[in-house]
Design a protein around this motif. Structure first.
Motif, PDB file in Angstrom:
ATOM      1  N   VAL A  29      37.491  46.802  28.518  1.00  0.00           N
ATOM      2  CA  VAL A  29      38.918  46.522  28.676  1.00  0.00           C
ATOM      3  C   VAL A  29      39.084  45.026  28.915  1.00  0.00           C
ATOM      4  O   VAL A  29      38.589  44.496  29.906  1.00  0.00           O
ATOM      5  CB  VAL A  29      39.525  47.313  29.861  1.00  0.00           C
ATOM      6  CG1 VAL A  29      41.021  47.040  29.976  1.00  0.00           C
ATOM      7  CG2 VAL A  29      39.253  48.802  29.729  1.00  0.00           C
ATOM      8  N   ASP A  30      39.768  44.354  28.009  1.00  0.00           N
ATOM      9  CA  ASP A  30      40.004  42.908  28.078  1.00  0.00           C
ATOM     10  C   ASP A  30      41.479  42.704  28.434  1.00  0.00           C
ATOM     11  O   ASP A  30      42.360  42.816  27.587  1.00  0.00           O
ATOM     12  CB  ASP A  30      39.665  42.277  26.726  1.00  0.00           C
ATOM     13  CG  ASP A  30      39.908  40.785  26.675  1.00  0.00           C
ATOM     14  OD1 ASP A  30      40.546  40.225  27.592  1.00  0.00           O
ATOM     15  OD2 ASP A  30      39.457  40.160  25.695  1.00  0.00           O
ATOM     16  N   TYR A  31      41.747  42.429  29.705  1.00  0.00           N
ATOM     17  CA  TYR A  31      43.135  42.320  30.186  1.00  0.00           C
ATOM     18  C   TYR A  31      43.849  41.106  29.632  1.00  0.00           C
ATOM     19  O   TYR A  31      45.020  41.194  29.271  1.00  0.00           O
ATOM     20  CB  TYR A  31      43.164  42.277  31.718  1.00  0.00           C
ATOM     21  CG  TYR A  31      42.926  43.623  32.325  1.00  0.00           C
ATOM     22  CD1 TYR A  31      43.986  44.465  32.631  1.00  0.00           C
ATOM     23  CD2 TYR A  31      41.636  44.087  32.570  1.00  0.00           C
ATOM     24  CE1 TYR A  31      43.766  45.719  33.174  1.00  0.00           C
ATOM     25  CE2 TYR A  31      41.412  45.337  33.105  1.00  0.00           C
ATOM     26  CZ  TYR A  31      42.483  46.144  33.407  1.00  0.00           C
ATOM     27  OH  TYR A  31      42.269  47.389  33.926  1.00  0.00           O
ATOM     28  N   ASN A  32      43.190  39.965  29.575  1.00  0.00           N
ATOM     29  CA  ASN A  32      43.852  38.738  29.147  1.00  0.00           C
ATOM     30  C   ASN A  32      44.334  38.828  27.706  1.00  0.00           C
ATOM     31  O   ASN A  32      45.361  38.266  27.357  1.00  0.00           O
ATOM     32  CB  ASN A  32      42.918  37.542  29.315  1.00  0.00           C
ATOM     33  CG  ASN A  32      43.657  36.231  29.208  1.00  0.00           C
ATOM     34  OD1 ASN A  32      44.683  36.030  29.844  1.00  0.00           O
ATOM     35  ND2 ASN A  32      43.133  35.325  28.403  1.00  0.00           N
ATOM     36  N   ASN A 177      43.635  37.566  37.026  1.00  0.00           N
ATOM     37  CA  ASN A 177      42.290  36.994  36.987  1.00  0.00           C
ATOM     38  C   ASN A 177      41.640  37.038  35.605  1.00  0.00           C
ATOM     39  O   ASN A 177      40.449  36.759  35.489  1.00  0.00           O
ATOM     40  CB  ASN A 177      41.408  37.697  38.014  1.00  0.00           C
ATOM     41  CG  ASN A 177      41.712  37.241  39.411  1.00  0.00           C
ATOM     42  OD1 ASN A 177      41.276  36.174  39.831  1.00  0.00           O
ATOM     43  ND2 ASN A 177      42.503  38.020  40.145  1.00  0.00           N
ATOM     44  N   GLN A 178      42.403  37.397  34.561  1.00  0.00           N
ATOM     45  CA  GLN A 178      41.891  37.445  33.187  1.00  0.00           C
ATOM     46  C   GLN A 178      40.600  38.260  33.110  1.00  0.00           C
ATOM     47  O   GLN A 178      39.624  37.882  32.467  1.00  0.00           O
ATOM     48  CB  GLN A 178      41.661  36.032  32.644  1.00  0.00           C
ATOM     49  CG  GLN A 178      42.905  35.180  32.644  1.00  0.00           C
ATOM     50  CD  GLN A 178      42.627  33.757  32.245  1.00  0.00           C
ATOM     51  OE1 GLN A 178      41.676  33.468  31.537  1.00  0.00           O
ATOM     52  NE2 GLN A 178      43.461  32.841  32.702  1.00  0.00           N
ATOM     53  N   ALA A 179      40.602  39.395  33.779  1.00  0.00           N
ATOM     54  CA  ALA A 179      39.398  40.218  33.911  1.00  0.00           C
ATOM     55  C   ALA A 179      39.038  40.937  32.621  1.00  0.00           C
ATOM     56  O   ALA A 179      39.887  41.235  31.783  1.00  0.00           O
ATOM     57  CB  ALA A 179      39.600  41.247  35.019  1.00  0.00           C
ATOM     58  N   VAL A 180      37.738  41.231  32.512  1.00  0.00           N
ATOM     59  CA  VAL A 180      37.214  42.125  31.487  1.00  0.00           C
ATOM     60  C   VAL A 180      36.349  43.133  32.236  1.00  0.00           C
ATOM     61  O   VAL A 180      35.488  42.753  33.026  1.00  0.00           O
ATOM     62  CB  VAL A 180      36.357  41.378  30.441  1.00  0.00           C
ATOM     63  CG1 VAL A 180      35.743  42.361  29.444  1.00  0.00           C
ATOM     64  CG2 VAL A 180      37.177  40.314  29.723  1.00  0.00           C
ATOM     65  N   PHE A 189      33.956  41.362  34.833  1.00  0.00           N
ATOM     66  CA  PHE A 189      33.808  39.962  34.474  1.00  0.00           C
ATOM     67  C   PHE A 189      35.076  39.193  34.829  1.00  0.00           C
ATOM     68  O   PHE A 189      36.175  39.634  34.508  1.00  0.00           O
ATOM     69  CB  PHE A 189      33.547  39.801  32.973  1.00  0.00           C
ATOM     70  CG  PHE A 189      32.181  40.269  32.539  1.00  0.00           C
ATOM     71  CD1 PHE A 189      31.105  39.409  32.626  1.00  0.00           C
ATOM     72  CD2 PHE A 189      31.988  41.542  32.061  1.00  0.00           C
ATOM     73  CE1 PHE A 189      29.834  39.825  32.227  1.00  0.00           C
ATOM     74  CE2 PHE A 189      30.740  41.981  31.666  1.00  0.00           C
ATOM     75  CZ  PHE A 189      29.656  41.113  31.752  1.00  0.00           C
ATOM     76  N   LEU A 190      34.901  38.050  35.482  1.00  0.00           N
ATOM     77  CA  LEU A 190      36.003  37.170  35.836  1.00  0.00           C
ATOM     78  C   LEU A 190      35.632  35.744  35.430  1.00  0.00           C
ATOM     79  O   LEU A 190      34.495  35.322  35.649  1.00  0.00           O
ATOM     80  CB  LEU A 190      36.271  37.201  37.348  1.00  0.00           C
ATOM     81  CG  LEU A 190      36.583  38.558  37.961  1.00  0.00           C
ATOM     82  CD1 LEU A 190      36.650  38.450  39.482  1.00  0.00           C
ATOM     83  CD2 LEU A 190      37.869  39.124  37.404  1.00  0.00           C
TER      84      LEU A 190
END
Length: 193
Positions: A29-32, A177-180, A189-190
């Protein structure tokens, strides 16, 4: 390589992808970038993780917490050790007792929770934004909701010192935090700022 699909808002929501579904399919899941990927192999997962490291991300190992039914990570909130659940969708939440320990002040009542067994209680917004630290990495501060996590679940609060639900980081934390999240490698991942 994983095939990322751009997600879009489709209007009314009819359900959610559960954490077990995400785990079983090793979803990334890539939030950014509002993308989901379902890698075909663990080699694809490893390749995507390597790419994230090369783009300046730090990886944080998530642990499966069977008692919570979700992943968790240990860290610091306001400098106080915390067992932090990881949610892909919910708000970021602090338990009321943990908030007291961490000296996080309650702001206004913003809602009332309705627990799964019918319990009701007040939901507060923290008075100020709160700092989280994961494996020494400081994150973008967020303003969590605060409520009694045990009253919500109609569960007895565990004895002091035992592993408990101190907090949950949710979607607004992940977005800020543009997390993955890689459910295949069980890594959060941050980006390193």
């Amino acid at each position: 390589m994983p095939v990322f699909k751009k997600t879009k808002h489709l209007g009314e929501m009819h359900g959610m992808l559960g954490v077990q579904w995400l785990r079983d399919r090793h979803v990334i899941v890539d939030y950014n970038n509002a993308r989901l990927a379902t890698p075909a192999t663990m080699e694809d997962t490893a390749a995507e993780d390597s790419k994230l490291f090369s783009h300046g991300y730090a990886g944080h190992k998530m642990m499966w917490d069977a008692a919570l039914g979700q992943y968790a990570i240990d860290g610091l909130i306001n400098g106080v050790s915390a067992h932090i659940g990881i949610s892909t969708v919910s708000e970021t939440v602090l338990d009321t007792e943990f908030a007291k320990r961490a000296k996080v002040q309650l702001g206004p009542v913003i809602d009332q929770f309705g627990g799964p067994s019918g319990t009701l209680g007040e939901v507060f917004l923290s008075k100020k934004q709160v700092g989280f630290t994961l494996d020494g990495q400081h994150t973008v501060r967020v303003q969590p909701h605060i409520f009694d996590a045990y009253a919500y679940k109609a569960e007895k609060r565990p004895a002091a010192g035992s592993v408990s639900t101190d907090a949950t980081i949710g979607a607004e934390f992940m977005l800020a935090n543009q997390a993955v999240i890689d459910f295949g490698s069980e890594m959060l991942f941050l980006p390193v700022n």
